[in-house]
Scaffold this active site. Structure first.
Site, PDB file in Angstrom:
ATOM      1  N   GLU A  43       0.852  -1.185   0.000  1.00 35.38           N
ATOM      2  CA  GLU A  43       0.000   0.000   0.000  1.00 35.38           C
ATOM      3  C   GLU A  43       0.895   1.245   0.000  1.00 35.38           C
ATOM      4  OE1 GLU A  43      -3.775   1.724   2.621  1.00 35.38           O
ATOM      5  OE2 GLU A  43      -2.214   0.560   3.623  1.00 35.38           O
ATOM      6  N   LYS A  61     -10.544   0.509  -1.265  1.00 34.11           N
ATOM      7  CA  LYS A  61     -10.473   0.257   0.188  1.00 34.11           C
ATOM      8  C   LYS A  61     -11.712   0.799   0.887  1.00 34.11           C
ATOM      9  CE  LYS A  61      -7.333   1.005   4.126  1.00 34.11           C
ATOM     10  NZ  LYS A  61      -6.055   1.651   4.542  1.00 34.11           N
ATOM     11  N   CYS A  78      -4.865  -3.330   4.051  1.00 32.14           N
ATOM     12  CA  CYS A  78      -4.447  -2.855   5.368  1.00 32.14           C
ATOM     13  C   CYS A  78      -5.548  -2.957   6.440  1.00 32.14           C
ATOM     14  CB  CYS A  78      -3.918  -1.423   5.259  1.00 32.14           C
ATOM     15  SG  CYS A  78      -2.814  -0.948   6.615  1.00 32.14           S
TER      16      CYS A  78
END
Length: 499
Positions: free
Chosen positions: A81, A180, A213
């Protein structure tokens, strides 16, 4: 005269008849931990040319890692990321780094048709890197999507900005795009999509899903991809800041792979000054390769073999009833319990006063049981058994049930729960279990030096985390980290109506 088909024609015929004929039982995976070249802080946006110049510096480094992985036979590589442009942007200063990333259904190879959806130099280069090295490439970048007043959720600047994972296949074709959903607290430069996206794609070496994440701490999309869509491998770009004792990258991501019984390819950004390090190639039965380096500023490539379909492997772990064993033990009332903080959560602790014994500590509906035998115990080292059953409310809101054996920072009980990286006490034996109210429990064993212990412990079907032969290094923590998703509050973006 009778003519017989050549072996090549027979092969092609069989391939057309059965697409699975070329499927691989195993594949080579690679992850690269990248030391990101960061942009200089600026209050105003730079030009698109300056933005591309910075991104090309990072892609130059990624290119060398991709080539090296391909030479080692890797079928797929995951990069971190923020690895193309870094972080610490405002919404405005990030904009020059963004591209329009189309829906993969458009059937697009950016390397051969780069202008089809407007300027896309980053996607073009990533596509060519995948194509020229015959490798699947997973990268994280920024997507921009225009909107207007007819969309009540449209931001005031007239476009959405998404933290985005993309996948280019070995021909350079865009095959997956994921926005995300669970943004970290400092990601104000991005928007969250209105609903979690469930993104998967199929290959000859398994079915893949991806998220990013902070997503790993929540049910959607992470758990749904594994439980409902039954992916074989999770692709996981991250910029993970390590938090001891339970949330270092290698510790938690390997535990998640074991708890979910799935492969995980975790690629972390490398920035030790921000506690960012720790990448790995994880299987359901333990780590295949991992890297943790809090000292140097160098990136690192990992390459390892995985089962394409781990659920079909003879080594695939059996389902676990996480409360089965613990509910057979009757807690014995005792004095001496005390409280302490771990990552702002108040735990109930009980000290391991003897070198061997049985111990129970309870909080809320959770009782944690430990049987153990120490060796080489140092007089100045204190270990405790801890329990936490409650809502964590710091960088996010999520409900936890945790049983943990851990070393305190000093002989003072008030230091129990503080970060510790070294220990000298070994355990010949331990068995940790808990009366969990959730089926989602992630088993962690972290050793001195922030090292994993693959093959040195096991999870029994009755919920015990055990070792019978000790560990190769002294113990920092042995933990059953449970997530009770049903008790989470509503997602903040859905609750507030903000996209």
């Amino acid at each position: 005269m009778i003519s017989f088909p050549s072996p090549w024609h027979v092969f092609v015929y069989l391939l057309l008849l059965d697409p699975g004929a070329s499927a691989l039982d195993k594949y080579i995976a690679a992850v690269y931990e990248h030391s990101v070249v960061l942009a200089k802080p600026t209050p105003k946006p730079v030009s698109s040319e300056e933005a591309l110049k910075l991104m090309n510096k990072n892609m130059d480094v990624l290119e060398e890692a991709i080539k090296l992985a391909a030479k080692q036979g890797a079928h797929i590589i995951v990069t971190p990321e923020d690895s193309i442009y870094g972080f610490r942007f405002t919404r405005e200063t990030l904009y020059p780094y963004l591209e329009n990333i189309p829906d993969p259904q458009v059937d697009w190879i950016p390397c051969t048709d780069p202008k089809r959806f407007g300027p896309a130099p980053v996607q073009e280069r990533l596509s060519c890197l995948a194509r020229h090295n015959s490798i699947y490439l997973v990268a994280n970048m920024g997507d921009k999507k225009p909107c207007n007043h007819t969309d009540a959720k449209c931001p005031s600047d007239g476009h959405y900005q998404y933290n985005t994972n993309i996948v280019m296949d070995s021909n350079g074709k865009l095959v997956a795009r994921y926005h995300k959903f669970n943004l970290f607290m400092s990601e104000h430069q991005f928007d969250s999509p209105p609903e979690p996206e469930l993104v998967t794609f199929n290959t000859t070496f398994g079915k893949f899903g991806l998220f990013t994440c902070f997503d790993i701490l929540f049910h959607d999309p992470a758990v749904t991809l594994v439980r409902k869509l039954q992916v074989d491998t999770i692709l996981f770009p991250t910029a993970w800041m390590n938090v001891l004792p339970h949330l270092t990258a290698v510790e938690f991501h390997s535990a998640w792979a074991m708890g979910m019984r799935v492969n995980v390819l975790a690629s972390n950004t490398h920035r030790p000054s921000l506690s960012m390090t720790g990448s790995g190639i994880y299987a359901p039965d333990g780590s295949r390769a991992y890297h943790y380096d809090a000292e140097s500023e160098k990136g690192h490539l990992l390459v390892a073999e995985l089962d394409s379909h781990p659920s079909l492997s003879p080594t695939h772990p059996a389902p676990v009833n996480w409360s089965s064993y613990a509910t057979t033990i009757k807690p014995v009332p005792k004095d001496g319990d005390f409280t302490g903080l771990i990552f702002f959560d108040e735990y109930t602790f009980s000290e391991l006063a003897k070198e061997a014994g049985n111990l129970t500590v309870c909080q809320g509906a959770l009782c944690c049981h430990l049987s153990y035998k120490m060796t080489e115990k140092q007089e100045n080292e204190v270990y405790v058994l801890g329990a936490f059953d409650g809502l964590h409310e710091v960088e996010g809101n999520y409900y936890l049930q945790i049983c943990t054996l851990l070393k305190c920072a000093s002989a003072d009980q008030q230091t129990c729960g503080q970060p510790v990286t070294t220990a000298h006490t070994r355990f010949d034996f331990f068995s940790l279990s808990g009366t969990f109210s959730t089926n989602y429990v992630f088993p962690e064993v972290l050793l001195s030096g922030v090292q994993l212990a693959p093959g040195e412990f096991q999870v029994l079907s009755d919920g015990q985390l055990v070792t019978h032969n000790g560990t190769s290094k002294p113990v920092l923590t042995v933990t059953l980290w449970g997530r009770w998703y049903e008790k989470d509050p509503p997602h903040p973006y859905i609750l507030s109506g903000v996209p």
